[in-house]
Write an enzyme that holds these catalytic residues in place. Structure first.
Site, PDB file in Angstrom:
ATOM      1  N   HIS A   1      44.335  43.223  48.062  1.00 30.64           N
ATOM      2  CA  HIS A   1      43.278  42.776  48.974  1.00 30.64           C
ATOM      3  C   HIS A   1      43.836  42.558  50.382  1.00 30.64           C
ATOM      4  O   HIS A   1      43.498  43.308  51.287  1.00 30.64           O
ATOM      5  CB  HIS A   1      42.556  41.525  48.462  1.00 30.64           C
ATOM      6  CG  HIS A   1      41.978  41.659  47.109  1.00 30.64           C
ATOM      7  ND1 HIS A   1      41.107  42.674  46.774  1.00 30.64           N
ATOM      8  CD2 HIS A   1      42.133  40.911  45.976  1.00 30.64           C
ATOM      9  CE1 HIS A   1      40.755  42.554  45.502  1.00 30.64           C
ATOM     10  NE2 HIS A   1      41.372  41.496  45.003  1.00 30.64           N
TER      11      HIS A   1
ATOM     12  N   ASP B   1      39.590  47.165  40.346  1.00 33.45           N
ATOM     13  CA  ASP B   1      39.588  45.716  40.212  1.00 33.45           C
ATOM     14  C   ASP B   1      38.657  45.242  39.097  1.00 33.45           C
ATOM     15  O   ASP B   1      38.992  45.315  37.925  1.00 33.45           O
ATOM     16  CB  ASP B   1      39.233  45.085  41.555  1.00 33.45           C
ATOM     17  CG  ASP B   1      39.541  43.600  41.629  1.00 33.45           C
ATOM     18  OD1 ASP B   1      39.790  42.980  40.591  1.00 33.45           O
ATOM     19  OD2 ASP B   1      39.535  43.041  42.742  1.00 33.45           O
TER      20      ASP B   1
END
Length: 454
Positions: A268, A319
């Site tokens: 991220h 994810d």
């Protein structure tokens, strides 16, 4: 020796015509001949490109997709989503984990991923105790990867605290609890599973959940070449908490306290100051970007343009798996930048002005680095992991070769992946996974058993 003839193949130097690909029984590419004549009896593909690496996966969350899209009484955020995820995770069994992972991996393969990095943190039984085999759930995910035929980098997670300053875990986090000894025992237990399709690294969950001292303890015992992944700077609240506790932003704190280098993948890294952008790029670490999940959770947009200008490396992951499509991740990555900067065609370089080509090749390189495996290119010594596009689809008709990836990524929503090979073996044929029916039946049964979740 096995062979495939490609009329057009995406090589590290770009698209090339009439390429003969050869691989051995172990699944390694042994020959990449350009300008070849099509040998008699050898299968031909019109467009062949390296399979994409999915560098960030929580496979069990595939069964949660779509079930959190209902507003609560107050503002919803990553943190309210996380509470729902905790509730879901408390009832899942090792058998469920394997069934869900197999379904996910079959879907990823059908959409162009040929390898996955599993950031695996459901380590304990529902009561918080360890299973008789410390790597029980991790072994289940590896088994699912082998059933589906996808390559896997298993990353057992270090997860000891609920927040900065070594705050005690909450009851709903006990299934994830590990200390450095636990993680190293899991790594050791997984050692016999390491082979050309399977690698094992580690993943400190975040600076919220693992202390710097713990991270350095694990790194000291881990072989130097193994990959290391960490969630970092995903949410503004996380950054604020880090500043309140340490006086430093999380990326600053990590880079000051730990030797971050090319084996690291920073997942991220959404909220960065310009010096943090430059320092991540200079470290050689990969930024692990998951645009569909980051959008779904309201995380924010990664500063891609500045990162690329600094020479940064990136890869993509799915994810939480609200999407299993490499195309969708790359499309979101570029479109998010366009919306932010009010311009078009941002993900390019001086040497590559085609956005689709730049995105696919760059994500391949970053994903391969983050996986710790010889992936990401149709080149001798790399794994024979490749995707064959459906040249009969209207979206790929009448194109110049430098338009193919642009159309693949940015034109329509049909899946243009026709065939997928992993380690020299076909996992997808004519758009269908070779074990799709059996895997899906097991997944549906798992969903039925988990439907009590609300």
């Amino acid at each position: 020796m096995s062979r495939l003839f490609a009329r057009h193949a995406l090589l590290p130097e770009g698209w090339r015509r009439d390429v003969l690909l050869e691989w051995d029984a172990s699944g390694d590419l042994t020959g990449v001949g350009v300008g070849a004549l099509p040998p008699a009896g050898v299968e031909t593909a019109q467009y062949a490109l390296p399979g994409m690496v999915n560098l960030h996966s929580h496979s069990f969350q595939r069964a949660l997709g779509g079930r959190t899209e209902k507003a609560g009484d107050g503002p919803d955020s990553f943190w309210t989503w996380r509470d729902l995820m905790y509730r879901f995770a408390r009832n899942i069994t090792p058998e469920h984990i394997e069934a869900i992972a197999a379904q996910l991996f079959s879907e990823c393969l059908r959409h162009g991923y040929t390898a996955v990095c599993e950031f695996h943190y459901v380590q304990r039984a529902p009561d918080g105790g360890m299973y008789p085999r410390p790597a029980e759930t991790a072994e289940r995910v590896v088994a699912a990867a082998r059933l589906a035929g996808i390559g896997v980098t298993m990353l057992p997670v270090l997860y000891s605290y609920s927040g900065f300053g070594e705050s005690a875990l909450k009851p709903e986090q006990q299934r994830f609890r590990t200390n450095p000894d636990d993680v190293l025992r899991i790594v050791e237990a997984l050692e016999p599973l390491r082979d050309q399709q399977t690698e094992v690294g580690v993943a400190p969950h975040s600076l919220r959940a693992a202390s710097v001292a713990q991270i350095n303890e694990v790194l000291l015992a881990l072989p130097d070449e193994r990959p290391v992944h960490i969630h970092i700077a995903e949410q503004k609240q996380e950054v604020a908490q880090s500043v309140d506790w340490s006086g430093r932003r999380p990326v600053q704190w990590l880079l000051d306290q730990v030797e971050v280098d090319q084996r690291w993948c920073l997942i991220h890294a959404t909220h960065l100051m310009r010096d943090e952008v430059d320092n991540i790029a200079a470290s050689g670490a990969v930024a692990g970007l998951c645009p569909t999940t980051e959008a779904n959770l309201g995380d924010g947009l990664f500063p891609l343009e500045d990162f690329l200008a600094a020479g940064g490396r990136f890869g993509i992951g799915s994810d939480s798996h609200i999407s299993q499509s490499a195309v969708e991740e790359l499309r979101w990555l570029e479109y998010g930048q366009r919306l932010q900067h009010l311009r078009r065609n941002i993900a390019v370089s001086a040497g590559q002005r085609n956005v689709g080509d730049f995105l696919w090749q760059s994500a391949l390189q970053g994903g391969a680095q983050a996986s710790g495996r010889p992936l990401g290119a149709l080149a001798v010594g790399k794994r024979a992991d490749l995707v064959v596009l459906d040249d009969a689809h209207p979206n790929l008709c009448g194109l110049e070769i430098d338009e193919v990836l642009g159309s693949f990524i940015f034109s329509g929503n049909d899946n243009l992946v026709k065939d997928v090979m992993v380690g020299g073996r076909w996992a997808v044929r004519d758009g269908r996974h070779v074990a799709q029916q059996a895997i899906a039946a097991r997944f549906k049964q798992t969903l039925a058993e988990l439907r009590e979740f609300r």
